[in-house]
Design a protein around this motif. Structure first.
Motif, PDB file in Angstrom:
ATOM      1  N   SER A  22      41.284  56.043  27.231  1.00  0.00           N
ATOM      2  CA  SER A  22      42.080  54.914  27.562  1.00  0.00           C
ATOM      3  C   SER A  22      41.062  53.729  27.998  1.00  0.00           C
ATOM      4  O   SER A  22      41.545  52.627  28.179  1.00  0.00           O
ATOM      5  N   PRO A  25      38.351  50.069  24.207  1.00  0.00           N
ATOM      6  CA  PRO A  25      39.328  48.971  23.768  1.00  0.00           C
ATOM      7  C   PRO A  25      40.405  49.725  22.591  1.00  0.00           C
ATOM      8  O   PRO A  25      39.744  50.541  21.789  1.00  0.00           O
ATOM      9  N   HIS A  26      41.381  48.991  22.671  1.00  0.00           N
ATOM     10  CA  HIS A  26      42.501  49.544  21.596  1.00  0.00           C
ATOM     11  C   HIS A  26      42.198  48.998  20.191  1.00  0.00           C
ATOM     12  O   HIS A  26      42.665  49.276  19.254  1.00  0.00           O
ATOM     13  N   TYR A  45      42.942  45.456  24.615  1.00  0.00           N
ATOM     14  CA  TYR A  45      43.967  46.300  24.767  1.00  0.00           C
ATOM     15  C   TYR A  45      45.359  45.804  24.617  1.00  0.00           C
ATOM     16  O   TYR A  45      45.483  44.752  24.849  1.00  0.00           O
ATOM     17  N   THR A  46      46.320  46.764  24.247  1.00  0.00           N
ATOM     18  CA  THR A  46      47.460  46.452  23.794  1.00  0.00           C
ATOM     19  C   THR A  46      48.243  46.828  24.898  1.00  0.00           C
ATOM     20  O   THR A  46      48.334  48.158  25.230  1.00  0.00           O
ATOM     21  N   HIS A  47      49.285  46.114  25.633  1.00  0.00           N
ATOM     22  CA  HIS A  47      50.230  46.846  26.663  1.00  0.00           C
ATOM     23  C   HIS A  47      51.368  46.191  26.577  1.00  0.00           C
ATOM     24  O   HIS A  47      51.926  45.510  25.533  1.00  0.00           O
ATOM     25  N   LYS A  50      53.452  47.459  23.531  1.00  0.00           N
ATOM     26  CA  LYS A  50      52.574  47.020  22.426  1.00  0.00           C
ATOM     27  C   LYS A  50      52.914  45.537  21.890  1.00  0.00           C
ATOM     28  O   LYS A  50      52.821  45.281  20.835  1.00  0.00           O
ATOM     29  N   ASP A  53      48.606  41.761  23.639  1.00  0.00           N
ATOM     30  CA  ASP A  53      47.189  41.856  23.417  1.00  0.00           C
ATOM     31  C   ASP A  53      46.329  41.178  24.560  1.00  0.00           C
ATOM     32  O   ASP A  53      46.833  39.919  24.597  1.00  0.00           O
ATOM     33  N   ASP A  55      42.756  40.046  25.310  1.00  0.00           N
ATOM     34  CA  ASP A  55      41.190  40.317  24.845  1.00  0.00           C
ATOM     35  C   ASP A  55      40.228  39.513  25.416  1.00  0.00           C
ATOM     36  O   ASP A  55      40.499  38.511  25.799  1.00  0.00           O
ATOM     37  N   ASP A 188      42.627  47.782  14.563  1.00  0.00           N
ATOM     38  CA  ASP A 188      43.173  48.688  15.870  1.00  0.00           C
ATOM     39  C   ASP A 188      42.929  50.141  15.595  1.00  0.00           C
ATOM     40  O   ASP A 188      42.752  50.534  14.462  1.00  0.00           O
TER      41      ASP A 188
END
Lengths: 189, 291
Positions: A22, A25-26, A45-47, A50, A53, A55, A188
């Motif tokens: 976790s 990085p995504h 990360y993507t949150h 989704k 992003d 970065d 990704d």
């Protein structure tokens, strides 16, 4: 409740691995232009379902291309609220928008004004610039376990100084004079 | 790591959109597309790599030298008429109006920009100001201001305009452009360069000299330890009767050292004013003009 030794170990390992994963990085991105480098390499990360992003990019401008060798760090969030149709192998995100804060390295830039100036002589941190943009993205689903998808994105944006300049000079300046274009790729995991 | 990279590269190379791109390109006239892309890139500064980049077109470089050449081609008569303006900074609309107004005035020899061309030292700002100023019907010369010396400004100014200290003789008058932005150098004693100034004032190929500098010597951004030496050099030369400045964003005219030398400060473009200066043998007139 009874757990035998083997199970509990694997459970611990599982949790540890999940935890470690976790933090990874995504996705990774490479961006061309957009005020954060001739080339900038980013990870993030993507949150938020989704849709967002976030970065961190490290950007580089070679002197031959940018007139000065420039290194910078940018923290950037991109919000892509919609997809065109249902996500299939290709997923189109027709609209994205976002903002970034860009830190430029170098002794000629400052966050806090150097001592030679009286208080708030210039009144702005020259090493920090804020950028805003709109754009779009397309993602291609891969049949690969490590890299799940790759994508291309474009952005049209400007920075705080150019935007202020336009607001104050609507006659001479125009949106076309303050915007710039950038492209990027995203992988990704 | 290397094998992973190769894996990733292979994935990209085998993407189906490679065909799509190929089809897209063959469908259009690629040459037209390339020309169009080139125009976008070059014409509109479409790509920005950093706000602090210094990417200049040929007609945005070495402007001091180019404008000096233009001025030397002019034949001065017994009266020299110049416009003094300055502090364009972030006020492009006002600068645009200034140029329109300046172009209605007749018999102007050249325009002097008293510094602070840019606000943050960005090449983009210098370029916008130049794109407006190049619409002037006469050449313009600049002196570097404190705002032009922050961030990458020093490098931009050198590439776009040239030296911080330079001079020109026109109609028997020597115009001496000198960097007086001492605070930007933390008052280290190098700015203004008094040795250079003394050498400039000591020539015998001119009878009169006019100083052009952004910060006037009596301002506290000027190195106070050099103030009296600076004004002394001007006085002792016996040739200077006028010192032109900007920086303070309002008009002022004074003789602070009671030595017959007029120190004139022009206002900022934001305040929509400039000065029309007429020089003839033994005399001068300074008119304040608003637009």
């Amino acid at each position: 409740m009874y757990l035998n030794g083997q199970d509990s170990t694997s459970l611990v390992n599982d949790t540890a691995e999940k935890k470690a994963r976790s933090f990874l990085p995504h996705h990774m991105k490479v961006q061309f232009a957009g005020g954060i480098g001739f080339l900038a390499i980013g990870a993030g990360y993507t949150h938020l379902k989704k849709k967002v992003d976030t970065d961190l990019y490290f950007g580089y401008v070679p002197e031959k291309i940018g007139g000065d060798e420039i290194f910078s760090l940018a923290l950037k969030s991109t919000y892509s609220p919609w997809t065109l149709g249902k996500p299939k192998r290709y997923t189109f995100y027709p609209f994205s928008t976002g903002a970034f804060i860009n830190y430029t390295f170098g002794s000629q830039f400052w966050i806090i004004e150097p001592d030679r100036y009286p208080d708030s002589y210039y009144g702005f941190p020259t090493s920090l610039r804020i950028g805003i943009f709109v754009g779009g993205r397309v993602r291609y689903q891969l049949k690969n376990k490590k890299v799940k998808g790759v994508g291309l994105y474009y952005e049209v944006g400007t920075n705080d100084l150019e935007l202020i300049s336009y607001i104050q000079n609507p006659e001479y300046l125009s949106p076309l004079k303050i915007i710039n274009l950038s492209f990027g790729i995203k992988a990704d995991f | 790591m290397a094998s992973k990279l190769k894996e990733l590269c292979d994935l990209f190379m085998n993407m189906p959109y490679k065909n799509a791109i190929y089809k897209f390109c063959s469908g259009f006239n690629v040459k037209i597309l390339l020309v169009f892309a080139f125009l976008l890139v070059v014409g509109c500064d479409l790509f920005e790599y950093s706000p602090y980049q210094i990417v200049l077109a040929d007609d945005e470089k070495n402007l001091t030298e180019k404008n000096l050449q233009k001025i030397y081609l002019q034949t001065p008569d017994d009266t020299v008429r110049i416009i003094l303006m300055g502090d364009t900074q972030r006020f492009y609309d006002d600068v645009d109006d200034f140029v329109k107004k300046a172009n209605t005035l007749e018999n102007i020899d050249f325009v002097l920009h008293a510094g602070d061309i840019s606000d943050f030292g960005l090449a983009q700002e210098f370029k916008w100001v130049h794109h407006i100023m190049r619409k002037l019907e006469v050449p313009y010369l600049t002196v570097v201001g404190n705002h032009d010396l922050i961030t990458n400004g020093p490098k931009v100014y050198r590439e776009m305009f040239g030296d911080f200290n330079y001079s020109m003789i026109y109609g028997g008058i020597k115009f001496i452009f000198v960097n007086t932005n001492s605070r930007e150098y933390d008052f280290d004693g190098t700015v203004p360069d008094l040795n250079w100034l003394e050498a400039q004032l000591s020539g015998d190929d001119f009878d009169r000299a006019v100083i052009v500098a952004h910060i006037p010597p009596f301002d506290n951004d000027f190195d106070t330890e050099k103030e009296l030496a600076f004004s002394g050099l001007l006085r002792n030369s016996g040739k200077v009767d006028l010192s032109l400045h900007g920086h303070l964003h309002s008009f002022s005219e004074s003789e602070p050292y009671n030595d017959g030398i007029t120190y004139f400060i022009t206002t900022a473009q934001k305040k929509r004013g400039f000065a029309l200066i007429t020089l003839w043998e033994g005399g001068k007139r300074i008119e304040r003009i608003e637009f």
